[in-house]
Every structure is written in structure tokens, then in C-alpha cells.
Design a protein around this motif. Structure first.
Motif, PDB file in Angstrom:
ATOM      1  N   ASN A  67       0.824  -1.215   0.000  1.00  0.00           N
ATOM      2  CA  ASN A  67       0.000   0.000   0.000  1.00  0.00           C
ATOM      3  C   ASN A  67       0.855   1.261   0.000  1.00  0.00           C
ATOM      4  O   ASN A  67       0.538   2.235  -0.691  1.00  0.00           O
ATOM      5  CB  ASN A  67      -0.944   0.010   1.200  1.00  0.00           C
ATOM      6  CG  ASN A  67      -2.108  -0.935   1.035  1.00  0.00           C
ATOM      7  OD1 ASN A  67      -2.446  -1.328  -0.069  1.00  0.00           O
ATOM      8  ND2 ASN A  67      -2.733  -1.296   2.140  1.00  0.00           N
ATOM      9  N   VAL A  68       1.935   1.252   0.782  1.00  0.00           N
ATOM     10  CA  VAL A  68       2.833   2.413   0.820  1.00  0.00           C
ATOM     11  C   VAL A  68       3.441   2.633  -0.567  1.00  0.00           C
ATOM     12  O   VAL A  68       3.471   3.756  -1.077  1.00  0.00           O
ATOM     13  CB  VAL A  68       3.931   2.223   1.893  1.00  0.00           C
ATOM     14  CG1 VAL A  68       5.049   3.236   1.730  1.00  0.00           C
ATOM     15  CG2 VAL A  68       3.337   2.318   3.293  1.00  0.00           C
ATOM     16  N   LYS A  69       3.915   1.553  -1.208  1.00  0.00           N
ATOM     17  CA  LYS A  69       4.493   1.669  -2.558  1.00  0.00           C
ATOM     18  C   LYS A  69       3.447   2.139  -3.567  1.00  0.00           C
ATOM     19  O   LYS A  69       3.736   2.958  -4.440  1.00  0.00           O
ATOM     20  CB  LYS A  69       5.079   0.328  -2.990  1.00  0.00           C
ATOM     21  CG  LYS A  69       6.403   0.022  -2.334  1.00  0.00           C
ATOM     22  CD  LYS A  69       6.988  -1.335  -2.676  1.00  0.00           C
ATOM     23  CE  LYS A  69       6.783  -1.802  -4.057  1.00  0.00           C
ATOM     24  NZ  LYS A  69       7.393  -3.121  -4.332  1.00  0.00           N
ATOM     25  N   TRP A  70       2.211   1.641  -3.450  1.00  0.00           N
ATOM     26  CA  TRP A  70       1.127   2.032  -4.357  1.00  0.00           C
ATOM     27  C   TRP A  70       0.855   3.528  -4.246  1.00  0.00           C
ATOM     28  O   TRP A  70       0.777   4.233  -5.259  1.00  0.00           O
ATOM     29  CB  TRP A  70      -0.134   1.225  -4.046  1.00  0.00           C
ATOM     30  CG  TRP A  70      -1.361   1.748  -4.729  1.00  0.00           C
ATOM     31  CD1 TRP A  70      -2.338   2.504  -4.162  1.00  0.00           C
ATOM     32  CD2 TRP A  70      -1.731   1.593  -6.096  1.00  0.00           C
ATOM     33  NE1 TRP A  70      -3.300   2.829  -5.100  1.00  0.00           N
ATOM     34  CE2 TRP A  70      -2.947   2.271  -6.295  1.00  0.00           C
ATOM     35  CE3 TRP A  70      -1.152   0.947  -7.177  1.00  0.00           C
ATOM     36  CZ2 TRP A  70      -3.586   2.318  -7.525  1.00  0.00           C
ATOM     37  CZ3 TRP A  70      -1.794   0.993  -8.400  1.00  0.00           C
ATOM     38  CH2 TRP A  70      -3.004   1.671  -8.561  1.00  0.00           C
ATOM     39  N   ASN A  71       0.698   4.012  -3.019  1.00  0.00           N
ATOM     40  CA  ASN A  71       0.424   5.436  -2.817  1.00  0.00           C
ATOM     41  C   ASN A  71       1.566   6.302  -3.336  1.00  0.00           C
ATOM     42  O   ASN A  71       1.336   7.350  -3.945  1.00  0.00           O
ATOM     43  CB  ASN A  71       0.157   5.733  -1.345  1.00  0.00           C
ATOM     44  CG  ASN A  71      -1.236   5.351  -0.918  1.00  0.00           C
ATOM     45  OD1 ASN A  71      -2.122   5.152  -1.747  1.00  0.00           O
ATOM     46  ND2 ASN A  71      -1.459   5.241   0.372  1.00  0.00           N
ATOM     47  N   LYS A  72       2.785   5.839  -3.111  1.00  0.00           N
ATOM     48  CA  LYS A  72       3.944   6.595  -3.598  1.00  0.00           C
ATOM     49  C   LYS A  72       3.918   6.687  -5.121  1.00  0.00           C
ATOM     50  O   LYS A  72       4.138   7.751  -5.696  1.00  0.00           O
ATOM     51  CB  LYS A  72       5.234   5.922  -3.120  1.00  0.00           C
ATOM     52  CG  LYS A  72       6.484   6.614  -3.582  1.00  0.00           C
ATOM     53  CD  LYS A  72       7.714   5.886  -3.096  1.00  0.00           C
ATOM     54  CE  LYS A  72       8.975   6.505  -3.667  1.00  0.00           C
ATOM     55  NZ  LYS A  72      10.177   5.768  -3.265  1.00  0.00           N
ATOM     56  N   ARG A  73       3.622   5.568  -5.784  1.00  0.00           N
ATOM     57  CA  ARG A  73       3.564   5.565  -7.242  1.00  0.00           C
ATOM     58  C   ARG A  73       2.448   6.469  -7.752  1.00  0.00           C
ATOM     59  O   ARG A  73       2.599   7.159  -8.765  1.00  0.00           O
ATOM     60  CB  ARG A  73       3.384   4.144  -7.757  1.00  0.00           C
ATOM     61  CG  ARG A  73       4.632   3.293  -7.591  1.00  0.00           C
ATOM     62  CD  ARG A  73       4.457   1.897  -8.099  1.00  0.00           C
ATOM     63  NE  ARG A  73       4.292   1.934  -9.549  1.00  0.00           N
ATOM     64  CZ  ARG A  73       3.812   0.927 -10.248  1.00  0.00           C
ATOM     65  NH1 ARG A  73       3.440  -0.179  -9.647  1.00  0.00           N
ATOM     66  NH2 ARG A  73       3.687   1.020 -11.554  1.00  0.00           N
ATOM     67  N   CYS A  74       1.301   6.456  -7.064  1.00  0.00           N
ATOM     68  CA  CYS A  74       0.178   7.316  -7.475  1.00  0.00           C
ATOM     69  C   CYS A  74       0.552   8.790  -7.346  1.00  0.00           C
ATOM     70  O   CYS A  74       0.261   9.592  -8.242  1.00  0.00           O
ATOM     71  CB  CYS A  74      -1.064   7.004  -6.635  1.00  0.00           C
ATOM     72  SG  CYS A  74      -1.782   5.391  -6.986  1.00  0.00           S
ATOM     73  N   LEU A  75       1.193   9.152  -6.237  1.00  0.00           N
ATOM     74  CA  LEU A  75       1.625  10.543  -6.043  1.00  0.00           C
ATOM     75  C   LEU A  75       2.635  10.958  -7.104  1.00  0.00           C
ATOM     76  O   LEU A  75       2.541  12.052  -7.676  1.00  0.00           O
ATOM     77  CB  LEU A  75       2.226  10.722  -4.645  1.00  0.00           C
ATOM     78  CG  LEU A  75       1.244  10.772  -3.492  1.00  0.00           C
ATOM     79  CD1 LEU A  75       1.964  10.569  -2.163  1.00  0.00           C
ATOM     80  CD2 LEU A  75       0.499  12.094  -3.484  1.00  0.00           C
ATOM     81  N   LEU A  76       3.599  10.081  -7.374  1.00  0.00           N
ATOM     82  CA  LEU A  76       4.609  10.400  -8.393  1.00  0.00           C
ATOM     83  C   LEU A  76       3.982  10.535  -9.776  1.00  0.00           C
ATOM     84  O   LEU A  76       4.327  11.447 -10.530  1.00  0.00           O
ATOM     85  CB  LEU A  76       5.702   9.332  -8.402  1.00  0.00           C
ATOM     86  CG  LEU A  76       6.635   9.329  -7.188  1.00  0.00           C
ATOM     87  CD1 LEU A  76       7.553   8.113  -7.215  1.00  0.00           C
ATOM     88  CD2 LEU A  76       7.443  10.616  -7.124  1.00  0.00           C
ATOM     89  N   ALA A  77       3.060   9.650 -10.114  1.00  0.00           N
ATOM     90  CA  ALA A  77       2.401   9.721 -11.427  1.00  0.00           C
ATOM     91  C   ALA A  77       1.592  11.003 -11.565  1.00  0.00           C
ATOM     92  O   ALA A  77       1.615  11.657 -12.614  1.00  0.00           O
ATOM     93  CB  ALA A  77       1.504   8.498 -11.629  1.00  0.00           C
ATOM     94  N   TYR A  78       0.867  11.375 -10.510  1.00  0.00           N
ATOM     95  CA  TYR A  78       0.059  12.600 -10.522  1.00  0.00           C
ATOM     96  C   TYR A  78       0.944  13.823 -10.775  1.00  0.00           C
ATOM     97  O   TYR A  78       0.659  14.645 -11.655  1.00  0.00           O
ATOM     98  CB  TYR A  78      -0.681  12.735  -9.193  1.00  0.00           C
ATOM     99  CG  TYR A  78      -1.489  13.997  -9.037  1.00  0.00           C
ATOM    100  CD1 TYR A  78      -2.672  14.173  -9.736  1.00  0.00           C
ATOM    101  CD2 TYR A  78      -1.078  15.017  -8.181  1.00  0.00           C
ATOM    102  CE1 TYR A  78      -3.432  15.328  -9.592  1.00  0.00           C
ATOM    103  CE2 TYR A  78      -1.834  16.172  -8.028  1.00  0.00           C
ATOM    104  CZ  TYR A  78      -2.996  16.313  -8.729  1.00  0.00           C
ATOM    105  OH  TYR A  78      -3.736  17.462  -8.588  1.00  0.00           O
ATOM    106  N   HIS A  79       2.026  13.914 -10.017  1.00  0.00           N
ATOM    107  CA  HIS A  79       2.896  15.082 -10.153  1.00  0.00           C
ATOM    108  C   HIS A  79       3.683  15.049 -11.464  1.00  0.00           C
ATOM    109  O   HIS A  79       3.883  16.106 -12.086  1.00  0.00           O
ATOM    110  CB  HIS A  79       3.824  15.181  -8.943  1.00  0.00           C
ATOM    111  CG  HIS A  79       3.095  15.596  -7.711  1.00  0.00           C
ATOM    112  ND1 HIS A  79       2.658  14.691  -6.786  1.00  0.00           N
ATOM    113  CD2 HIS A  79       2.682  16.808  -7.272  1.00  0.00           C
ATOM    114  CE1 HIS A  79       2.021  15.319  -5.814  1.00  0.00           C
ATOM    115  NE2 HIS A  79       2.011  16.610  -6.090  1.00  0.00           N
ATOM    116  N   GLN A  80       4.105  13.882 -11.894  1.00  0.00           N
ATOM    117  CA  GLN A  80       4.826  13.779 -13.168  1.00  0.00           C
ATOM    118  C   GLN A  80       3.955  14.217 -14.339  1.00  0.00           C
ATOM    119  O   GLN A  80       4.414  14.919 -15.235  1.00  0.00           O
ATOM    120  CB  GLN A  80       5.328  12.343 -13.382  1.00  0.00           C
ATOM    121  CG  GLN A  80       5.991  12.109 -14.715  1.00  0.00           C
ATOM    122  CD  GLN A  80       7.197  12.999 -14.960  1.00  0.00           C
ATOM    123  OE1 GLN A  80       7.913  13.362 -14.034  1.00  0.00           O
ATOM    124  NE2 GLN A  80       7.423  13.375 -16.208  1.00  0.00           N
TER     125      GLN A  80
END
Length: 196
Positions: free
Chosen positions: A74-87
Motif C-alpha cells: 500500500n505504501v508503494k502504491w500510494n507513492k507511485r500514485c503521487l509520483l504519477a500525478y505530479h509527473q
């Protein structure tokens, strides 16, 4: 709401950013960050529990290991979602610079303070690089023009602009024969219309 649901909402917003720039969703980003921090804290607690219970019931240890694996995912998923949003938002800002050469005023309110800071630093870096090559217009179209001079119609009042041979008054609905390089940035912004 299930864990990761807010991350999915961020991804959905990132997909919409491909066509236009919606307002920065500070509340949703903060919610995902809080959720991630909470999950990471819980993960650390479970890790301490495993260390304290070494040699305890193997079934209990497996259950804790499964919880830890789920929290870590879940931590990795949220991190990827945040990075994708900002990217995606950063990619939109870069594309905006290369097509318009500036940030339209109506989009400023859609950006976070960090995005505004990023955009201004991005322009500064491009201008520093461009300073070494004065005669090169980095934001100009990569397709060579067919004509040096083009006829344009003023769609939106621009006032007086500086051109290579002096100044030019661009009043709404007026038409002008101008050097393409002098007005190309205004065409990209939609202020002038190239008459074919």
C-alpha cells in the motif's frame, strides 16, 4: 474508504491532465500523504513486534508478515500514485512552455505554489541555456516556415508589440502582413490567427 482508493482518484485526475490542467488537488494529495505516513508507522510497529516475538507462534508470525507485506504494498502504491500525478502535471507544464513559451494567467490559479516555482525555474534554466545561443529561438516551431512573411488577423487585443523593424499595433480584428518569427508566439497563444 478502502486503502489506495484516494491514490486511484489521483491517477484519474492525472489522466485528465493530458488534455487540460485541472486545479491542483491539495486536499487529495494531503490525504494520500497522511494515509501513507499512517501505513508506514503501522509497518514500523509490526516490525518491532516481530523482533520482540522472535521464536513465538509461527502462525502468529506469518499473520504479522502478511500484514506487513500488505502495508508495504500500500505504501508503494500510494507513492507511485503521487509520483504519477505530479509527473503528469510537470509534463503538461513543460509542454505548455514549448508550445506557448509562457504560462497563461488563467492557468496560474490551477497550480500549486511549488508548481509555479518549478515553472519559473524551468524558464530560467531554458533562458540561461538560450543565452549562449542568442540567435536560436528554442520555442519556435521545428517545422521550417514556407514563407518569411505571413498574414495574420488579431483575435484578441494585444496592444503594441516590439518587432524586428520597430513596433506594431495589434488591435482586435485588424489584419497585418508580418514576419512569422515576430508573431509566432502570439499565434501559439491564440491571440493571432494565421490567415491561409
Amino acid at each position: 474508504m478502502n486503502s489506495g482508493t484516494h491514490g486511484i482518484k489521483l491517477i484519474a485526475e492525472a489522466k485528465r491532465t493530458a488534455r487540460h490542467l485541472p486545479a491542483y488537488n491539495e486536499a487529495l494529495v494531503q490525504h494520500v500523504l497522511r494515509e501513507t505516513t499512517h501505513q508506514f508507522s503501522r509497518l514500523e510497529e509490526l516490525l518491532r513486534t516481530v523482533d520482540e516475538l522472535s521464536g513465538a507462534d509461527p502462525d502468529y508470525t506469518r499473520r504479522i508478515a502478511a500484514q506487513m507485506a500488505l502495508l508495504h504494498a500500500n505504501v508503494k502504491w500510494n507513492k507511485r500514485c503521487l509520483l504519477a500525478y505530479h509527473q503528469q502535471r510537470v509534463a503538461f507544464l513543460k509542454q505548455l512552455f514549448w508550445t506557448l513559451g509562457c504560462l497563461p494567467d488563467e492557468l496560474r490559479e490551477h497550480l500549486s505554489p511549488q508548481e509555479l516555482d518549478y515553472f519559473s525555474h524551468y524558464i530560467l534554466l531554458i533562458n540561461q541555456y538560450k543565452g549562449n545561443y542568442v540567435d536560436i529561438g528554442l520555442t519556435a516551431s521545428l517545422i521550417p516556415p514556407k514563407d518569411l512573411y505571413i498574414e495574420v488577423r488579431v483575435v484578441q487585443e494585444c496592444g503594441e508589440i516590439q518587432v524586428e523593424n520597430g513596433t506594431l499595433m495589434l488591435a482586435k480584428n485588424s489584419q497585418h502582413l508580418v514576419k512569422r518569427s515576430d508573431v509566432e508566439h502570439l499565434i501559439h497563444r491564440g491571440l493571432l490567427e494565421h490567415i491561409r
